[in-house]
Design a protein around this motif. Sequence first.
Motif, PDB file in Angstrom:
ATOM      1  N   THR A  54       0.865  -1.107  -0.038  1.00 26.92           N
ATOM      2  CA  THR A  54       0.075  -0.072   0.060  1.00 26.92           C
ATOM      3  C   THR A  54       0.923   1.214   0.056  1.00 26.92           C
ATOM      4  O   THR A  54       1.837   1.043   0.775  1.00 26.92           O
ATOM      5  N   PRO A  55       0.455   2.328  -0.779  1.00 26.33           N
ATOM      6  CA  PRO A  55       1.299   3.464  -0.597  1.00 26.33           C
ATOM      7  C   PRO A  55       1.282   4.169   0.693  1.00 26.33           C
ATOM      8  O   PRO A  55       2.049   4.948   0.979  1.00 26.33           O
ATOM      9  N   GLN A  56       0.009   3.899   1.246  1.00 24.22           N
ATOM     10  CA  GLN A  56      -0.016   4.587   2.441  1.00 24.22           C
ATOM     11  C   GLN A  56       1.113   4.225   3.799  1.00 24.22           C
ATOM     12  O   GLN A  56       1.494   5.101   4.366  1.00 24.22           O
ATOM     13  N   ASP A 314     -10.844   8.137 -13.017  1.00 23.93           N
ATOM     14  CA  ASP A 314      -9.861   8.723 -11.994  1.00 23.93           C
ATOM     15  C   ASP A 314      -9.400   9.814 -13.046  1.00 23.93           C
ATOM     16  O   ASP A 314      -8.229   9.434 -13.761  1.00 23.93           O
ATOM     17  N   ARG A 325       3.996  11.790  -1.671  1.00 22.59           N
ATOM     18  CA  ARG A 325       2.913  10.920  -1.379  1.00 22.59           C
ATOM     19  C   ARG A 325       2.085  10.874  -2.636  1.00 22.59           C
ATOM     20  O   ARG A 325       1.721   9.517  -3.046  1.00 22.59           O
ATOM     21  N   HIS A 326       2.006  11.879  -3.641  1.00 25.71           N
ATOM     22  CA  HIS A 326       1.563  11.528  -4.953  1.00 25.71           C
ATOM     23  C   HIS A 326       2.414  10.444  -5.746  1.00 25.71           C
ATOM     24  O   HIS A 326       1.650   9.633  -6.524  1.00 25.71           O
ATOM     25  N   THR A 329       1.458   7.217  -4.639  1.00 27.34           N
ATOM     26  CA  THR A 329       0.108   6.863  -4.704  1.00 27.34           C
ATOM     27  C   THR A 329       0.021   6.432  -6.487  1.00 27.34           C
ATOM     28  O   THR A 329      -0.680   5.530  -6.787  1.00 27.34           O
ATOM     29  N   GLN A 330       0.536   7.279  -7.232  1.00 24.33           N
ATOM     30  CA  GLN A 330       0.482   7.010  -8.589  1.00 24.33           C
ATOM     31  C   GLN A 330       1.194   5.633  -9.091  1.00 24.33           C
ATOM     32  O   GLN A 330       0.494   4.884  -9.680  1.00 24.33           O
ATOM     33  N   LYS A 333      -0.937   2.578  -8.299  1.00 24.84           N
ATOM     34  CA  LYS A 333      -2.072   2.313  -9.050  1.00 24.84           C
ATOM     35  C   LYS A 333      -1.787   1.230 -10.227  1.00 24.84           C
ATOM     36  O   LYS A 333      -2.951   0.517 -10.749  1.00 24.84           O
TER      37      LYS A 333
END
Length: 480
Positions: A54-56, A314, A325-326, A329-330, A333
């Motif tokens: 997970t990116p989190q 999206d 963070r971005h 996240t990217q 995906k």
Amino acid sequence: MTASLTSSWRAPARHVLGLLLAVASLPTWAADTPAPDPGAPLPYVVGLHEAYLTPQYWAARLPSPDALLLDAAQIAAQNARMRADDASIHDLRALPAQLPRAQVRAAIQALSNWPTKPSFGQDGQPLDARQRAQATANLALDAIPAQRPLRYGLVTQRAALRAFPTTLRVFTTQGDTDIDRMQESALFPGDAVAVLHESADGQWVFVTSERYSAWMEKRYVGIGDAATVLGYGQRGPYRVITGATAFTAYTPDEPRVSRLQLDMGVRLPVLADWPQATPVNGQQAHAAYVLQLPVRNEDGSLALVPALLPRAQDSAADYLPLTPRHLLTQAFKFLGERYGWGHDYGTRDCSGFVSEIYRSFGVLVPRNTSAQAVSPALDRIAFDPKDGKARRAQAVNQLQVGDLVYIPGHVMVAIGHVGGRTWVIHDTAGGSWFGADGTRVQAHLNGVSVTPLEPMMASDTVSYIDRITNIQRLRAKTPE
């Protein structure tokens, strides 16, 4: 002598202070911060836990995950350097109205080289001389005029770029049909191209796009005037695709823009003044964005038509802010997406994965690893075979989110350090590491995967770290 990471950056000496100040202000790994419980280990990939997928998890380990790495002005300056300094990037606006035969012929011959290894077809049988001769004859090199008038076009749907003007799939390993040696890359709806030549059968065109020159099927490009083609999408409002892929709404009214695949980073103009009460291709538009998309008419000419991008897809009103963070996240995906050599299978390969991630921030990078790894427009750390393990280990320990790590033929994106290992996300056809019994595990990852870097092996005796050729970091540069 072992060089430090900072001193290995290829920047003029007068820029070192600026680079040091820039690096000091950027987010670093939260190395002293206790990691959240990652949960039970997962089987197969060494050291992998559920939370690592997970990116989190990785963003939570950063002290400033939302700090800008480059703002919009810095990205524009970075892209300008890329266009000015990197020979793999083509400025379509700078091309002359007519190209001499020798220039067109040289561009085609630089690409269209048949594999030197034995070649096999989809059925695993050796390809015969007749098939090779047909593909070569279709290049129509003798038909290039002394002066080739330049034409411009917009790509109308995701289209393969090929080494030869043929759909023939060619493989150099019998039984391995994943690596088609004719497949080079792909272009996306709205990409501008200069058309340099046409195949003998009239079904293919040799095009130059901003990042690549290759053959594509003529049915996927609409020919228009330079002002329309080069001006397309240069003014807002826009929608930028921020998912791995998005799709336009299905419509039987206009099949040319029905369920059209749009890949991450594609930026398309929005018809913001479209009357809300007026349907688009038989559908009311309140739950979607009205895009203006290029299509090809029957005579090959370009037209721009409305199409709907559902709000559930999206997308964003502009490029995303370039933050750690971005970036995470990217990248995530794409997790689990099948590996697609040269953007085959409607997916992407390792360098395509990298370029699409950064494209969602408006950052231009070269298409292939060979060009990305040495691009003079980026902040590069170069390694050669004489560099020892100490220098390589130091560089790996100082990797930051989004840093690009290159070994021959492959690129990985750094995402963090945990458990004494450096972790990367990458689109990979394979990989290996030593198992608990001391034998090397040949991993059939064949997709976007999260792995530790240190255990990855290129052979029984050579690790990925031993093979690192370059590290590229997208950070602000001090102006010269």
